[in-house]
Design a protein around this motif. Structure first.
Motif, mmCIF file in Angstrom:
data_model
loop_
_atom_site.group_PDB
_atom_site.id
_atom_site.type_symbol
_atom_site.label_atom_id
_atom_site.label_comp_id
_atom_site.label_asym_id
_atom_site.label_seq_id
_atom_site.Cartn_x
_atom_site.Cartn_y
_atom_site.Cartn_z
ATOM 1 N N GLU A 1 -21.400 6.745 14.928
ATOM 2 C CA GLU A 1 -21.133 5.806 14.385
ATOM 3 C C GLU A 1 -21.232 5.251 15.606
ATOM 4 O O GLU A 1 -21.203 4.667 16.359
ATOM 5 N N ILE B 1 -21.085 7.183 18.581
ATOM 6 C CA ILE B 1 -22.404 7.748 19.436
ATOM 7 C C ILE B 1 -22.886 6.365 19.769
ATOM 8 O O ILE B 1 -22.977 4.997 20.853
ATOM 9 N N ALA B 2 -23.093 5.140 18.252
ATOM 10 C CA ALA B 2 -24.304 4.159 18.491
ATOM 11 C C ALA B 2 -22.597 3.314 19.277
ATOM 12 O O ALA B 2 -23.572 2.391 19.954
ATOM 13 N N ARG C 1 -20.634 3.962 21.567
ATOM 14 C CA ARG C 1 -20.266 4.488 23.046
ATOM 15 C C ARG C 1 -21.744 4.325 24.025
ATOM 16 O O ARG C 1 -21.523 3.387 24.800
ATOM 17 N N ALA C 2 -23.334 4.212 22.870
ATOM 18 C CA ALA C 2 -24.097 4.043 23.987
ATOM 19 C C ALA C 2 -25.061 2.971 22.805
ATOM 20 O O ALA C 2 -25.921 2.957 22.863
ATOM 21 N N PRO C 3 -24.464 1.736 23.085
ATOM 22 C CA PRO C 3 -25.377 0.824 22.026
ATOM 23 C C PRO C 3 -26.421 0.586 22.781
ATOM 24 O O PRO C 3 -26.668 0.498 24.296
ATOM 25 N N VAL D 1 -29.310 6.664 13.516
ATOM 26 C CA VAL D 1 -28.634 6.074 14.210
ATOM 27 C C VAL D 1 -29.398 5.266 15.360
ATOM 28 O O VAL D 1 -30.066 5.952 15.619
ATOM 29 N N GLN D 2 -29.411 4.250 16.141
ATOM 30 C CA GLN D 2 -30.492 4.060 17.134
ATOM 31 C C GLN D 2 -28.990 3.828 18.427
ATOM 32 O O GLN D 2 -28.833 3.123 18.194
ATOM 33 N N CYS D 3 -29.318 4.166 19.646
ATOM 34 C CA CYS D 3 -28.383 3.921 20.403
ATOM 35 C C CYS D 3 -29.349 3.975 22.270
ATOM 36 O O CYS D 3 -30.849 4.016 22.261
ATOM 37 N N ASP E 1 -29.635 1.778 25.810
ATOM 38 C CA ASP E 1 -29.926 0.241 26.369
ATOM 39 C C ASP E 1 -31.123 0.653 26.905
ATOM 40 O O ASP E 1 -31.520 1.981 27.002
#
Length: 129
Positions: free
Chosen positions: A41, A43-44, A46-48, A62-64, A66
């Motif tokens: 959660e 890392i997602a 911090r780097a959405p 998770v996906q992260c 841009d």
């Protein structure tokens, strides 16, 4: 951008991660699972973004990052590793380069290098960050 609500309370997650740092091979499975999910959660957060899928089976993904959105089938950018390796990367006990060289992380795609995001500093007291 979609802001996702955390499933793991931040203080609980930090506590579970701290417990793992104190005893990496002796923490109970629920504590390990919580630490992994919390850091996924994190890392997602911090780097959405939708570009890279980070998988740490059996505890989560998770996906992260841009970039282009993935909509169907296998994502083009995937990182997968085991829970121990993931937490070693997150806490700075293992570098991305070392993990890749030792085959402890599998990364495919042009946006599957997480070295600029790891370790996730500031999560544990007295950690290697």
């Amino acid at each position: 951008m979609v802001v996702r609500r955390r499933k793991i309370d931040v203080e609980v997650g930090r506590g579970d991660l701290q417990a793992w740092v104190a005893d990496p091979t002796g923490v109970p499975r629920p504590t390990l699972a919580s630490a992994v999910r919390f850091t996924l959660e994190e890392i997602a957060a911090r780097a959405p973004g939708p570009t890279t899928e980070v998988r740490v089976p059996p505890f989560g993904a998770v996906q992260c990052m841009d970039g282009p959105r993935h909509t169907r089938g296998t994502p083009p950018n995937v990182v997968e590793t085991d829970p121990q390796t993931w937490l070693e990367l997150v806490t700075g006990h293992l570098t991305w380069a070392e993990a890749a060289h030792r085959g402890r992380v599998r990364a495919s795609g042009s946006r599957a290098d997480l070295s600029s995001l790891l370790p996730l500093g500031g999560l544990v007291a007295g950690g290697a960050q």
